[in-house]
Design an enzyme around this catalytic site. Structure first.
Site, short mmCIF file in Angstrom:
data_model
loop_
_atom_site.label_atom_id
_atom_site.label_comp_id
_atom_site.label_asym_id
_atom_site.label_seq_id
_atom_site.Cartn_x
_atom_site.Cartn_y
_atom_site.Cartn_z
CB CYS A 1 -0.98 -0.03 1.18
SG CYS A 1 -0.23 0.01 2.83
C1 RB5 Z 1 -3.81 5.40 0.81
O1 RB5 Z 1 -5.09 4.91 0.91
C2 RB5 Z 1 -2.99 4.94 2.01
O2 RB5 Z 1 -3.66 5.25 3.19
C3 RB5 Z 1 -2.77 3.44 1.96
O3 RB5 Z 1 -2.18 3.09 0.74
C4 RB5 Z 1 -1.83 2.89 3.00
O4 RB5 Z 1 -0.62 3.58 3.05
C5 RB5 Z 1 -2.39 2.70 4.34
O5 RB5 Z 1 -1.73 2.23 5.27
#
Ligand code: RB5
Length: 152
Positions: free
Chosen positions: A68
């Site tokens: 993420c």
């Molecule tokens: C973006 O939604 C961001 O919050 C996600 O990719 C992640 O880093 C969350 O932990």
């Protein structure tokens, strides 16, 4: 060769595609559970769920890569599934220890934190290692006790 399940949210599609191809070139079978477009706003917990369910369904034969923005959200979510041991690894030592100390079966990256070349190096090392019986065995067994106690 292991089968690796890979997933990401829309903050990390490019890194996911890079790591998927990298693992395929190394000879791994890679199952992609999405997302595949920056327009796909599927929340990262649902992506983590897809990856973890495939690992659980395989009887923990498969391992996972979750990406993420930071790696933090997907790691938090993955660790809510029984038998999943996930960690964020943005350095080589952590990647090594995730496997050798924690028998981690999901490695997490943050696409807004780490570049593709370092991620590839850490991933390749983690994939190449096997957890071995030793001083870490009772500690991992204690993680499994927590699983058994808290996931009913
Ligand atoms: C973006 O939604 C961001 O919050 C996600 O990719 C992640 O880093 C969350 O932990």
């Amino acid at each position: 060769m292991k089968t690796i399940v890979i997933g990401c949210d829309n903050a990390a599609v490019e890194l996911k595609n890079t790591l998927k191809k990298f693992m395929e070139d190394l000879g791994y079978t890679v199952e992609n559970v999405g997302c595949d477009s920056s327009d796909d706003n599927t929340y990262y917990p649902y992506i983590a769920e897809r990856v973890c369910e495939k690992i659980i369904e395989s009887g923990y034969e498969k391992e996972g890569v979750l990406i993420c923005g930071t790696g933090l959200g997907v790691a938090m979510c993955a660790n809510k599934f029984p038998g999943i041991r996930a960690g964020v690894c943005h350095d080589s030592y952590s990647g090594e220890r995730l496997k050798l100390s924690n028998n981690g079966n999901v490695i997490c990256f943050g696409a807004r934190v780490i570049g593709p070349e370092l991620a590839k190096k850490i991933l390749k090392e983690w994939l190449s290692l096997e957890f071995k019986d030793g001083s870490s065995t009772p500690k991992v067994a204690a993680i499994k006790e927590l699983d058994a106690k808290n996931f009913k």
